[in-house]
Enzyme design. Structure first.
Site, PDB file in Angstrom:
ATOM      1  N   ARG A  53      -4.629   8.511   4.729  1.00  0.00           N
ATOM      2  CA  ARG A  53      -4.287   7.331   5.515  1.00  0.00           C
ATOM      3  C   ARG A  53      -4.615   7.467   7.002  1.00  0.00           C
ATOM      4  O   ARG A  53      -4.589   6.477   7.725  1.00  0.00           O
ATOM      5  CB  ARG A  53      -2.815   6.997   5.331  1.00  0.00           C
ATOM      6  CG  ARG A  53      -2.402   6.755   3.882  1.00  0.00           C
ATOM      7  CD  ARG A  53      -3.157   5.616   3.213  1.00  0.00           C
ATOM      8  NE  ARG A  53      -2.556   5.278   1.908  1.00  0.00           N
ATOM      9  CZ  ARG A  53      -2.914   4.238   1.191  1.00  0.00           C
ATOM     10  NH1 ARG A  53      -3.889   3.434   1.579  1.00  0.00           N
ATOM     11  NH2 ARG A  53      -2.331   3.998   0.032  1.00  0.00           N
ATOM     12  N   GLN A 104       0.823  -1.216   0.000  1.00  0.00           N
ATOM     13  CA  GLN A 104       0.000   0.000   0.000  1.00  0.00           C
ATOM     14  C   GLN A 104       0.854   1.261   0.000  1.00  0.00           C
ATOM     15  O   GLN A 104       0.629   2.194  -0.767  1.00  0.00           O
ATOM     16  CB  GLN A 104      -0.903   0.019   1.232  1.00  0.00           C
ATOM     17  CG  GLN A 104      -1.974  -1.047   1.223  1.00  0.00           C
ATOM     18  CD  GLN A 104      -2.961  -0.876   2.353  1.00  0.00           C
ATOM     19  OE1 GLN A 104      -2.633  -0.336   3.398  1.00  0.00           O
ATOM     20  NE2 GLN A 104      -4.187  -1.317   2.148  1.00  0.00           N
ATOM     21  N   HIS A 126       2.387   5.306  -3.008  1.00  0.00           N
ATOM     22  CA  HIS A 126       2.588   6.758  -2.993  1.00  0.00           C
ATOM     23  C   HIS A 126       3.867   7.052  -3.766  1.00  0.00           C
ATOM     24  O   HIS A 126       4.947   6.651  -3.359  1.00  0.00           O
ATOM     25  CB  HIS A 126       2.670   7.264  -1.552  1.00  0.00           C
ATOM     26  CG  HIS A 126       1.359   7.185  -0.845  1.00  0.00           C
ATOM     27  ND1 HIS A 126       0.462   8.237  -0.843  1.00  0.00           N
ATOM     28  CD2 HIS A 126       0.755   6.183  -0.185  1.00  0.00           C
ATOM     29  CE1 HIS A 126      -0.632   7.877  -0.179  1.00  0.00           C
ATOM     30  NE2 HIS A 126      -0.482   6.635   0.236  1.00  0.00           N
TER      31      HIS A 126
END
Lengths: 236, 236, 236, 236
Positions: free
Chosen positions: D168, D76, D80
């Site tokens: 997040r 995950q 980014h």
């Protein structure tokens, strides 16, 4: 042209070394960091450079003040996209001080200097009049030349700096951005000599010139050394 | 100012829809693509927009020709870093045609127009003389103004375009980049209406204006609707 | 492993050639595009490759469907940041079909195969039980192995593809990502042979191997050709 | 899960403030920096946040050590892309210590815990056997689960951190990455409270929830406040 190093990541060399070790170790990065002596940092970084393991260099960032440079330089430097810029705005800041960049090629030539400086004076006076007539700054600035000085804050990480230097310290780069790049290189070498030991134009890093027919001749081109190698091999 | 759509990803809407479905399906993306009818694509894309699931929009790219724009616009547009640019070089191309951008604010004002156009003529003649004196193009261009026209090829993906439009179609953006953005929006809406259905300035996408005190007033600001909501709630 | 080319920028080679010409021409990009014949595109692109003028390659994007690959591959490929990914989610999709990647090194060894396949069966059954017990998918998947198959939609532009191939078609890359990269290269060569003429591992592009001591030996390393060149020179 | 702040840009708040002032001032950035008192830095930064002038936040970078987290988290967080990662490699590091993440949902359920832990033991023993049989680490790891712990060095600039936190720290994010994000937020608030004053989930920053039907309900959704506003307006 004035270039200053405003700030940078604390302990840049140690951070890069710890990050690189993290890839090959079962230890936690904070422990790896603590266990690093200056001596081991130096050895580790030179190994990284040799192995071309460049990604850990991204963890160290450097922030510069660059001023007294032309808008032509601005157009070039902002094309580097892995970088952060804060630039004096011609929309918001009135261009007051009439600071213009004067290229050597022009300053050396009296006739050229004369018309260049005269023209700059003329357009600065046009700019001032436009503002007086109530034309907004963002439109009045249309008359301002590439030579108009600007300033900026620029941040790049060490990996991008290595790439930036490889292109912009090269003699094929334009004189102004080359001068800025050389100043930046000097400044980061002061604070992180091991990170930037082999930094510079591509020829410095590679040992050959990748510019082909456009080469300045200081280093042999890739074509030359490959031809030489293949020729010699076929002679054996 | 001339903006044209040169090319784009084939079947942009279907590709984005298939990519989005891939996240939630055990089927292979190529099968998902084949099974998509136009009708389902449309429904799927409107759901994506509603859910703010934007990343699949990156799979569709659009390539534009932009010309007859100022170097001031160039300075703004190249600050978008998730984009690809090929720009006419003032180092390599002689500035021949003396094409300059004329802002409305200046053209509407006879006095301003007169000194502006006169000044442009003067500096173009200085530029030509500098070249004649043997000054290299890269230094002679120092006298060229922001108004000097340039042209470029620009590629952005649909997600970045949505972001670009949200900033640059806003009435707070400068008139020239706003005009370019509006043209681009019109062009992509023609070929991918479902991808760009709610594209436009932030207010179009959000239903409120995020610009605070600088708001143009067409939409209520976030502060207004939040204050209103909270006030009403505390009154209940 | 299944790799398909789902879509790409229309006329990728012509677009790249027109973008490159735009840098050196006073003509508008849309006119430049129209005036390009296939023959001139080919000549122009080979010149670009030779000059290492890579930025125009960014204007052509390619979108792939990749499926039947491991989560280990996913971890590697998503580290390429100049790329767009839509990936099947283990948080939202139940892992039903028990598709696992079987490396050659394991399939060749009967003892290894036996325990590997047995273990996979075991953990799939644990996964199913966890779901039955009401454990959410996002936590049940914690037991799923790197070998679990996934699928994705991937978009990269031609410049990033050249970079991707230079690293991932190299024999030092892991077998699975190398296989994916080789498939991707084959597919883009079909639709844009001139863009990808010299694409491949770094050695293919450079004529030497930049991997130093880790070189597979197919090409001479940079150190070898430089040493050879310098030795020969000092002998003259 | 262990998160530590390893390093950051020196004087992060002052640097961001100076960069922001540079956009609106004719003074050089290094002079602007010197003239900034702590008090003015604070005022300036709160104005920046209010004006949503986010780009100067890019000049301050923060480097973290993150360890004891699952490979699921890794998948995950590495999505980014405006971030730098150095991650422990399963190709190069033998997975020795059998550290696995145990989700609360599983630890709370005795039946689930039992089969989960049993399965982990089983596959660790398979991993060890594969290595013994001479299967390379990069293939043996195929049996390692998402639960296998890893560690990494992560660098993000303050602007990207604000974006990262907005996604997040939201209750819709997965528990593990939310826990990491909350730790990171705590750490950066310690060293740069003014940069991260309004940092957190989107609702903290915006005053409303942008998640629509998926909202956790703590804040009104955008739809709610807009409907309310429009209703009220039409009633007037």
């Amino acid at each position: 042209m004035r270039v200053k190093l405003l700030s940078h990541t604390n302990d840049p060399e140690k951070i890069v070394a710890a990050a690189a070790r993290c890839c090959y170790s079962n230890d936690d990065p904070d422990n790896l960091l603590e266990s690093l002596t200056d001596d081991r940092v130096e050895k580790f970084l030179s190994k990284l450079v040799e192995m071309k393991h460049e990604s850990p260099f991204e963890h160290a960032s450097f922030t510069f003040s660059i001023s007294g440079v032309s808008r032509a330089l601005l157009a070039q430097i902002t094309r580097h996209r892995v970088a952060s810029f804060s630039v004096r705005s011609q929309r918001y800041c009135e261009f007051k001080d009439a600071d213009f960049v004067l290229p050597d090629s022009i300053s050396r030539d009296p006739r050229a200097s004369e018309i260049y400086l005269e023209s700059l004076k003329n357009l600065k006076s046009t700019y001032d009049s436009l503002l007086e007539f109530g034309i907004p700054k963002e439109d009045s600035r249309m008359i301002l030349p590439n030579a108009a000085e600007t300033s900026m804050v620029l941040t790049m990480n060490a990996r991008e700096l290595l790439h930036f230097f490889s292109l912009r310290c090269c003699s094929r780069a334009q004189w102004e951005i080359r001068a800025v790049a050389n100043e930046m290189l000097k400044l980061v070498k002061n604070v992180a000599p091991n990170l930037f030991r082999r930094a510079g134009a591509n020829c410095i890093r590679l040992g050959y010139c990748p510019e082909g027919k456009m080469s300045c001749g200081k280093f042999p081109t890739l074509e030359q050394i490959l031809n030489d190698f293949n020729e010699r091999k076929s002679n054996q």
